[in-house]
Design a protein around this motif. Sequence first.
Motif, PDB file in Angstrom:
ATOM      1  N   ILE A  92       0.840  -1.203   0.000  1.00 28.60           N
ATOM      2  CA  ILE A  92       0.000   0.000   0.000  1.00 28.60           C
ATOM      3  C   ILE A  92       0.872   1.248   0.000  1.00 28.60           C
ATOM      4  O   ILE A  92       1.825   1.348   0.779  1.00 28.60           O
ATOM      5  CB  ILE A  92      -0.932  -0.001   1.231  1.00 28.60           C
ATOM      6  CG1 ILE A  92      -1.749  -1.303   1.253  1.00 28.60           C
ATOM      7  CG2 ILE A  92      -1.853   1.212   1.225  1.00 28.60           C
ATOM      8  CD1 ILE A  92      -2.497  -1.528   2.552  1.00 28.60           C
ATOM      9  N   HIS A  93       0.531   2.182  -0.883  1.00 32.15           N
ATOM     10  CA  HIS A  93       1.274   3.445  -0.968  1.00 32.15           C
ATOM     11  C   HIS A  93       0.288   4.604  -1.101  1.00 32.15           C
ATOM     12  O   HIS A  93      -0.800   4.454  -1.672  1.00 32.15           O
ATOM     13  CB  HIS A  93       2.220   3.443  -2.177  1.00 32.15           C
ATOM     14  CG  HIS A  93       3.284   2.390  -2.117  1.00 32.15           C
ATOM     15  ND1 HIS A  93       4.417   2.524  -1.358  1.00 32.15           N
ATOM     16  CD2 HIS A  93       3.366   1.166  -2.717  1.00 32.15           C
ATOM     17  CE1 HIS A  93       5.168   1.443  -1.499  1.00 32.15           C
ATOM     18  NE2 HIS A  93       4.548   0.597  -2.300  1.00 32.15           N
ATOM     19  N   VAL A  94       0.667   5.753  -0.580  1.00 37.28           N
ATOM     20  CA  VAL A  94      -0.116   6.985  -0.724  1.00 37.28           C
ATOM     21  C   VAL A  94       0.821   8.055  -1.262  1.00 37.28           C
ATOM     22  O   VAL A  94       1.920   8.252  -0.736  1.00 37.28           O
ATOM     23  CB  VAL A  94      -0.732   7.429   0.617  1.00 37.28           C
ATOM     24  CG1 VAL A  94      -1.433   8.775   0.457  1.00 37.28           C
ATOM     25  CG2 VAL A  94      -1.722   6.369   1.127  1.00 37.28           C
ATOM     26  N   ASN A 128      -4.348  13.614  13.487  1.00 34.68           N
ATOM     27  CA  ASN A 128      -3.030  14.065  13.909  1.00 34.68           C
ATOM     28  C   ASN A 128      -2.207  12.866  14.382  1.00 34.68           C
ATOM     29  O   ASN A 128      -2.674  12.070  15.196  1.00 34.68           O
ATOM     30  CB  ASN A 128      -3.167  15.085  15.048  1.00 34.68           C
ATOM     31  CG  ASN A 128      -1.837  15.696  15.420  1.00 34.68           C
ATOM     32  OD1 ASN A 128      -1.070  15.088  16.160  1.00 34.68           O
ATOM     33  ND2 ASN A 128      -1.568  16.901  14.937  1.00 34.68           N
ATOM     34  N   ALA A 129      -0.985  12.751  13.876  1.00 37.79           N
ATOM     35  CA  ALA A 129      -0.168  11.578  14.148  1.00 37.79           C
ATOM     36  C   ALA A 129       0.178  11.427  15.617  1.00 37.79           C
ATOM     37  O   ALA A 129       0.393  10.314  16.094  1.00 37.79           O
ATOM     38  CB  ALA A 129       1.105  11.628  13.308  1.00 37.79           C
ATOM     39  N   ILE A 179      -2.847  10.483   7.108  1.00 37.88           N
ATOM     40  CA  ILE A 179      -3.959   9.713   6.538  1.00 37.88           C
ATOM     41  C   ILE A 179      -3.749   8.256   6.937  1.00 37.88           C
ATOM     42  O   ILE A 179      -2.653   7.704   6.816  1.00 37.88           O
ATOM     43  CB  ILE A 179      -4.037   9.869   4.996  1.00 37.88           C
ATOM     44  CG1 ILE A 179      -5.204   9.022   4.436  1.00 37.88           C
ATOM     45  CG2 ILE A 179      -2.712   9.501   4.310  1.00 37.88           C
ATOM     46  CD1 ILE A 179      -5.486   9.290   2.956  1.00 37.88           C
ATOM     47  N   ASN A 180      -4.803   7.651   7.452  1.00 38.13           N
ATOM     48  CA  ASN A 180      -4.762   6.259   7.909  1.00 38.13           C
ATOM     49  C   ASN A 180      -5.576   5.393   6.950  1.00 38.13           C
ATOM     50  O   ASN A 180      -6.735   5.708   6.647  1.00 38.13           O
ATOM     51  CB  ASN A 180      -5.339   6.161   9.325  1.00 38.13           C
ATOM     52  CG  ASN A 180      -4.677   7.152  10.263  1.00 38.13           C
ATOM     53  OD1 ASN A 180      -3.464   7.178  10.411  1.00 38.13           O
ATOM     54  ND2 ASN A 180      -5.493   8.000  10.893  1.00 38.13           N
ATOM     55  N   PHE A 198       0.172   7.239   6.859  1.00 36.33           N
ATOM     56  CA  PHE A 198       1.019   7.954   5.913  1.00 36.33           C
ATOM     57  C   PHE A 198       0.935   9.459   6.200  1.00 36.33           C
ATOM     58  O   PHE A 198      -0.163  10.002   6.400  1.00 36.33           O
ATOM     59  CB  PHE A 198       0.553   7.686   4.471  1.00 36.33           C
ATOM     60  CG  PHE A 198       0.533   6.210   4.102  1.00 36.33           C
ATOM     61  CD1 PHE A 198       1.654   5.612   3.546  1.00 36.33           C
ATOM     62  CD2 PHE A 198      -0.601   5.441   4.327  1.00 36.33           C
ATOM     63  CE1 PHE A 198       1.646   4.266   3.204  1.00 36.33           C
ATOM     64  CE2 PHE A 198      -0.620   4.098   3.995  1.00 36.33           C
ATOM     65  CZ  PHE A 198       0.506   3.505   3.436  1.00 36.33           C
ATOM     66  N   PRO A 199       2.069  10.154   6.177  1.00 37.98           N
ATOM     67  CA  PRO A 199       2.037  11.616   6.418  1.00 37.98           C
ATOM     68  C   PRO A 199       1.439  12.349   5.221  1.00 37.98           C
ATOM     69  O   PRO A 199       1.618  11.953   4.072  1.00 37.98           O
ATOM     70  CB  PRO A 199       3.513  11.962   6.604  1.00 37.98           C
ATOM     71  CG  PRO A 199       4.252  10.886   5.872  1.00 37.98           C
ATOM     72  CD  PRO A 199       3.441   9.646   6.013  1.00 37.98           C
TER      73      PRO A 199
END
Length: 230
Positions: A92-94, A128-129, A179-180, A198-199
């Motif tokens: 999985i990639h964003v 927020n991470a 983003i989760n 992913f940031p």
Amino acid sequence: MSVRHRRPLLVATVLVGAGLALTACGPDNTDTAAGPTAAAPTTAAAKPTAGGKATAGAPTTGTGSRPTTHAPSGGGTNSGPGHPCDIQNLSIHVSARSGAPSQRVIEVHNTGGNSCTLSSSPGVDLGNATARDQSKNIKPILASGTTRFTVAAGQKAYAVIDLDPSGATTGTAPGVDEINVLADDEGTNMPLANTQNFPLGAGAKVLEPKMSIYRATVAEAVTSMTAAPN
């Protein structure tokens, strides 16, 4: 004269009698002989071992038997056609979509040896991470569609999310930087522990985001996303 004629008759009678005797003693000439009997097979079909299963790793014996086969390595238990994708076989990639800074492309690559299915769209939220409380994370508005999406072996599925469809620079959600993504959001096929983070990158603005369902190309996913309700 009578003596001359009786002797030939007597000889003839003896010869006829002898012939009859020979005929009576000879073999039966009637067509009653049976053909050769077919030999019965000396081997029987092999029976399965106890429990009805062949020994793993070795062929079974007997007429028509086949060697035991095994699933491809790395395929997991849900790797066959029509089965939910195994997280072990997904990459999985964003990434940001070129020319559209508020949009992100979610790419799910089926690295397994068989086709498998995903939910109609990934499970996505934005937050927020570093926040301890993720319960207030923002979920995008989804395009319509409920059919599970099939991904062939070696192929990819795409979903596109627009973080800020209106392009607003004010009123956006503060502190959102991550983003989760859960590849299969069906609820039973993939645990929440398989969610990947992913940031979003510095300066990302989030306001009433919209997201597509899974599509085979980025262009199709963009079309799906734009059709999501406002």
